[in-house]
Design a protein around this motif. Structure first.
Motif, mmCIF file in Angstrom:
data_model
loop_
_atom_site.group_PDB
_atom_site.id
_atom_site.type_symbol
_atom_site.label_atom_id
_atom_site.label_comp_id
_atom_site.label_asym_id
_atom_site.label_seq_id
_atom_site.Cartn_x
_atom_site.Cartn_y
_atom_site.Cartn_z
ATOM 1 N N ALA A 29 -9.927 2.245 -7.896
ATOM 2 C CA ALA A 29 -9.014 1.261 -7.349
ATOM 3 C C ALA A 29 -8.803 1.418 -5.855
ATOM 4 C CB ALA A 29 -7.680 1.358 -8.056
ATOM 5 N N ARG A 30 -8.892 2.634 -5.387
ATOM 6 C CA ARG A 30 -8.678 2.905 -3.984
ATOM 7 C C ARG A 30 -9.562 2.027 -3.102
ATOM 8 N NH1 ARG A 30 -6.940 2.863 0.185
ATOM 9 N NH2 ARG A 30 -7.508 4.163 1.947
ATOM 10 N N THR A 61 1.102 1.922 -8.030
ATOM 11 C CA THR A 61 0.619 3.161 -8.648
ATOM 12 C C THR A 61 1.749 3.840 -9.401
ATOM 13 O OG1 THR A 61 -0.977 3.426 -6.864
ATOM 14 C CG2 THR A 61 -0.512 5.361 -8.187
ATOM 15 N N LYS A 70 -9.333 -4.001 -3.749
ATOM 16 C CA LYS A 70 -8.102 -4.615 -3.265
ATOM 17 C C LYS A 70 -7.038 -4.706 -4.375
ATOM 18 C CE LYS A 70 -7.168 -9.580 -3.122
ATOM 19 N NZ LYS A 70 -7.029 -9.737 -4.538
ATOM 20 N N GLY A 71 -5.817 -4.639 -3.956
ATOM 21 C CA GLY A 71 -4.720 -5.017 -4.839
ATOM 22 C C GLY A 71 -4.250 -3.950 -5.798
ATOM 23 N N ALA A 72 -4.952 -2.830 -5.872
ATOM 24 C CA ALA A 72 -4.569 -1.869 -6.894
ATOM 25 C C ALA A 72 -3.745 -0.719 -6.337
ATOM 26 C CB ALA A 72 -5.822 -1.323 -7.561
ATOM 27 N N GLN A 73 -3.532 -0.742 -5.051
ATOM 28 C CA GLN A 73 -2.943 0.467 -4.491
ATOM 29 C C GLN A 73 -1.493 0.312 -4.079
ATOM 30 O OE1 GLN A 73 -4.452 0.650 -0.487
ATOM 31 N NE2 GLN A 73 -6.439 0.058 -1.218
ATOM 32 N N SER A 74 -1.001 -0.911 -3.973
ATOM 33 C CA SER A 74 0.350 -1.057 -3.439
ATOM 34 C C SER A 74 1.382 -0.700 -4.491
ATOM 35 C CB SER A 74 0.572 -2.475 -2.946
ATOM 36 O OG SER A 74 0.226 -3.386 -3.943
ATOM 37 N N ARG A 116 2.478 1.900 -12.523
ATOM 38 C CA ARG A 116 1.415 2.089 -13.524
ATOM 39 C C ARG A 116 1.478 3.472 -14.156
ATOM 40 N NH1 ARG A 116 -3.405 -1.072 -10.402
ATOM 41 N NH2 ARG A 116 -2.852 -3.125 -11.171
ATOM 42 N N THR A 145 -8.503 5.086 -15.988
ATOM 43 C CA THR A 145 -8.302 3.687 -15.649
ATOM 44 C C THR A 145 -8.224 3.406 -14.153
ATOM 45 O OG1 THR A 145 -6.985 3.567 -17.629
ATOM 46 C CG2 THR A 145 -6.816 1.730 -16.112
ATOM 47 N N GLU A 188 -3.257 -6.342 -17.998
ATOM 48 C CA GLU A 188 -2.216 -5.364 -17.699
ATOM 49 C C GLU A 188 -1.090 -5.427 -18.723
ATOM 50 O OE1 GLU A 188 -1.012 -4.964 -13.693
ATOM 51 O OE2 GLU A 188 -2.935 -5.603 -12.878
ATOM 52 N N ARG A 216 -5.078 -11.146 -15.213
ATOM 53 C CA ARG A 216 -4.208 -9.972 -15.211
ATOM 54 C C ARG A 216 -3.452 -9.814 -16.524
ATOM 55 N NH1 ARG A 216 -6.926 -9.930 -11.107
ATOM 56 N NH2 ARG A 216 -6.226 -9.151 -9.091
ATOM 57 N N LEU A 237 -8.909 -2.360 -15.003
ATOM 58 C CA LEU A 237 -8.034 -2.660 -13.874
ATOM 59 C C LEU A 237 -8.782 -2.571 -12.552
ATOM 60 C CD1 LEU A 237 -4.714 -0.957 -14.890
ATOM 61 C CD2 LEU A 237 -5.426 -3.310 -15.160
ATOM 62 N N GLY A 278 0.800 -1.226 0.000
ATOM 63 C CA GLY A 278 0.000 0.000 0.000
ATOM 64 C C GLY A 278 0.827 1.268 0.000
ATOM 65 N N ALA A 279 2.146 1.115 -0.217
ATOM 66 C CA ALA A 279 3.011 2.295 -0.144
ATOM 67 C C ALA A 279 2.924 3.163 -1.394
ATOM 68 C CB ALA A 279 4.453 1.868 0.076
ATOM 69 N N TYR A 315 -10.671 -4.216 -9.752
ATOM 70 C CA TYR A 315 -10.874 -5.557 -9.224
ATOM 71 C C TYR A 315 -11.737 -5.475 -7.981
ATOM 72 C CZ TYR A 315 -6.930 -6.428 -12.261
ATOM 73 O OH TYR A 315 -6.107 -6.507 -13.335
#
Lengths: 311, 418
Positions: free
Chosen positions: B410-411, A46, B414-418, A49, B406, B210, B207, B385, A41-42, B387
């Motif tokens: 995501a916020r 992002t 899950k899984g899109a923020q790390s 991407r 896109t 991506e 995925r 993207l 989450g850091a 999920y």
């Protein structure tokens, strides 16, 4: 090191109220392996991407391979996402050649390149198999093959070694090092600190979207080095001149100890003193440089306790 | 452009190669041909076994209608009395016999005696023999031909408005085109559309999306998918048209009444194919958008079902189409893009659809298809993207009509923020 493969300058990205990336700046040079690390989450994904132009930054500037990203530059990037993406119901060779053609290879090129890489990865005989018929390790190698299929100048790779056994890990590692040595740039996002220590030239640690550590791996480790030495052996270390205190090593084996030194004491002097003392038996003597693991835990831990204070 | 073609090619091959697709595209038409051949085979067999029973046929004419024996079939033998014909039957000289009773001229009744079932042809042979002889008497006096007397009215109806000719027996035949159109369309769309959707769902789940969008733009990806699916649609049209022609040709050569009446007016066919393709793209792009938003294949199928329903909607209003083809409901259904394809075909059968309506309908369909492709590209870009939680209708609308990019939800997932 040559010209920069990636330049990220003061980039910020928010999702609603959440700031995923916060005024981040760094660059990646050609001919280097650049590690990006940070807690979950850091903002690592992002950031990646945004470099890949999947999402746009709110502000700041990103340059890839000498300019703003476009279709031609995209074709010079190989990307291996964190959660692996493969067509499971399609034969390996066919899938690879499709993805290769999407990267601008000709039909014949895509096929011959695919075969060549499959051979290199000892997967040639599986070329006609469907992806779903392969073992997890094999799929991982196919995934890697797809990433480098079109001879990119820049590879962006998330957790390159997850799911690989030690033998295949070595194969992939060699391929990555070869790629670097032939002038390619690699951005590697991983939690495996030992891989970064073994392979990465420089690193960036981010937390809460902000830069925490950035620079050559050796220098960062140096920065966190304590004025202390690690010894293994037998004897009473506390009586050695210059040693202030003796701690058992957290993960120490063979009676390893951490000796904190007085500010004016140097390693050479301490070593010389130990060598003259016949009651001491020295099996190991080294500067106490922390592992990246320890640095990571320390930095991330400070963050966490800072958070707690704020809350 | 080459990227679009590559995606189209991949999409086309991955659908065409699926066993279930081959089954529906080749299997179903083959099945219908096989069924027809079976029906013909049974009919011929029945007919043959029927005539085999009646090689020779005796009769007794107590009314004196058949005295002249005009056009007497070879296997017919006249007997003087009932006893004689029964005796001949017992001796196996004849297989069946009929009796024209004395009162025939008043009642018109004839009795046929046989050992088993008698083929229809034998019965009509008897009828023809009797009526020919019956007419012969009248003919001399009136100068009318026996054929005319036998079937005095053969009415053809000319629809002033559509200029199409409807014979009584052909009424059902005219219906076949729009029916088959809607059926084939539903079929084609249901199958290839779901394949498109499940490909998108799979690409997202794997995925691989991506990797794809770091190679090509989302719009290229969607365009390629639609093109590939369009080719599938064309392929299906071609296969079905060929099968249709085979079925009709075989049917008509075998004088199957139900098939002989089917007509393929060229204007309806041409309009049909145009509407087919446009509507196909309309639905395909909706389904692609659904695929990218729905989390699972099951989800996507359920949502897709809602969209596919309108194709058959016009058939719920079939009575309106027959009684008043230019009425409000048929006209409305012709203009609404989702139902226009089948509606316009049904109307063209029954009436001359005003040219402005056809053009307006095509224009509306074209504009909506273009809009949906555009909206779908936006949803595609935004949703690919995404999920986790399925987004609500409001956020989908926002994705279409505002500058949303896109994975911007995501916020919360899950899984899109790390």
């Amino acid at each position: 090191m040559g010209s920069p493969a990636i330049v990220v300058e003061d980039v910020t990205k928010s999702y609603g109220d959440f700031r995923a990336v916060d005024h981040l700046s760094f660059d990646v040079q050609t001919g280097e392996i650049f590690a990006v690390l940070g807690p979950n989450g850091a903002g690592k994904s992002t950031t990646i991407r945004m470099i890949l132009d999947i999402i746009k930054p709110d502000s700041g500037r990103i340059e890839v391979l000498g300019g703003k990203i476009d279709a031609a530059r995209k074709n010079r990037i190989g990307y291996l996402p964190e959660e692996r993406g493969l067509y499971t119901g399609v034969p390996v060779l066919e899938m690879m050649s499709y993805l290769g053609r999407l990267k601008g290879l000709s039909r014949a090129e895509a096929r011959s390149r695919s075969m060549a890489i499959l051979e290199q990865l000892e997967l040639a005989e599986n070329a006609k198999n469907k992806v779903s018929e392969l073992s997890k390790g094999m799929q991982q190698k196919v995934q890697f093959a797809v990433t480098v299929l079109h001879k990119p100048d820049l590879i962006i790779i998330d957790e390159p070694f997850s799911g690989l056994d030690p033998v295949n890990r070595l194969v992939i590692k060699e391929l990555l090092l070869d790629f670097r040595d032939s002038g390619g740039a690699i951005v590697m996002s991983t939690h495996q600190m030992n891989q970064i220590e073994e392979m990465a030239d420089r690193m960036l640690m981010i937390s809460h979207g902000q830069q925490k550590l950035y620079g050559p791996v050796d220098q960062i480790k140096e920065r966190f080095a304590k004025h202390a030495i690690i010894v293994e052996g037998h004897g009473d270390w506390s009586k050695v001149p210059g040693v202030v205190s003796v701690e058992p090593l957290a993960n120490g084996r063979n009676g390893g100890k951490l000796l904190n030194l007085a500010p004016d004491a140097t390693n050479d002097v301490v070593l010389a003193a130990m060598a003259q003392d016949s009651s001491l038996e020295i099996n190991r003597f080294e500067r106490a440089v922390p592992s990246l693991d320890e640095i990571f835990i320390q930095v991330a831990g400070e963050e966490a306790s800072a958070d707690q204070r704020v809350n | 452009m080459s990227n679009i073609i590559e995606v189209a090619r991949h999409e086309f091959l991955s659908i065409v190669r699926k066993r279930s697709f081959l089954f529906t595209m080749i299997g179903v038409p083959l099945f219908s041909i096989a069924m027809m051949i079976l029906v013909i085979f049974i009919q011929i067999n029945v007919a043959e076994s029927g005539t085999a029973q009646v090689n020779s046929l005796g009769y007794v004419d107590l009314a004196g209608v058949l005295d002249a024996q005009i056009d007497k079939p070879e296997q017919f033998t006249a007997y003087d009395s009932e006893d004689a014909v029964v005796a001949a039957m017992d001796n196996d000289e004849i297989d069946a016999y009929f009796i024209v009773p004395q009162l025939y001229m008043r009642t018109g009744q004839v009795s046929l005696y046989a050992r088993g079932s008698v083929a229809e042809e034998v019965q009509s042979e008897i009828e023809a023999y009797i009526s020919t002889n019956l007419m012969a008497n009248v003919e001399g006096e009136s100068g009318l031909s026996p054929e005319l007397l036998r079937d005095p009215v053969d009415m053809s109806i000319y629809l002033e408005s559509s200029g199409r000719e409807i014979t009584q027996s052909g009424f059902a035949g005219l219906f076949v085109m729009p029916m088959v159109y809607s059926f084939v369309f539903m079929f084609a769309l249901q199958f290839s559309g779901t394949f498109l959707m499940s490909n998108v769902v799979e690409e997202k789940a794997n995925r691989i999306m991506e990797i794809l969008i770091t190679s090509i733009t989302p719009t290229e990806l969607l365009a390629g998918k639609l093109l590939g699916l369009g080719l599938i649609g064309l392929l299906q049209i071609v296969v079905w048209v060929i099968v249709g022609i085979i079925v009709v040709v075989i049917g008509q050569s075998q004088n199957l009444e139900a098939l002989s009446a089917i007509t393929f007016p060229l204007d309806i066919l041409a309009v049909g194919i145009l509407f087919f393709l446009l509507t196909y793209f309309l639905y395909a792009s909706i389904l692609a958008g659904v695929g990218v938003i729905a989390g699972t294949e099951q989800d996507s199928r359920q949502i897709a079902g809602i969209f596919i329903l309108p194709i058959i909607l016009p058939f719920f209003f079939i009575a309106n189409f027959i009684t008043d083809a230019n009425g409000t409901i048929p006209t409305l259904l012709t203009l609404v893009p989702f139902t226009s394809g089948s509606s316009i075909l049904i109307r063209m059968v029954f009436t001359a659809v005003p040219m402005w309506q056809i053009l307006l309908s095509i224009a509306l369909l074209f504009v909506s298809t273009a809009f949906v492709v555009w909206a779908s590209a936006k949803v595609f870009r935004w949703g690919m993207l995404l999920y986790g939680k399925r987004p609500g209708i409001l956020s989908i609308m926002r994705a279409i009509f505002s500058r949303v990019e896109t994975g911007s939800l995501a916020r919360s997932s899950k899984g899109a923020q790390s």
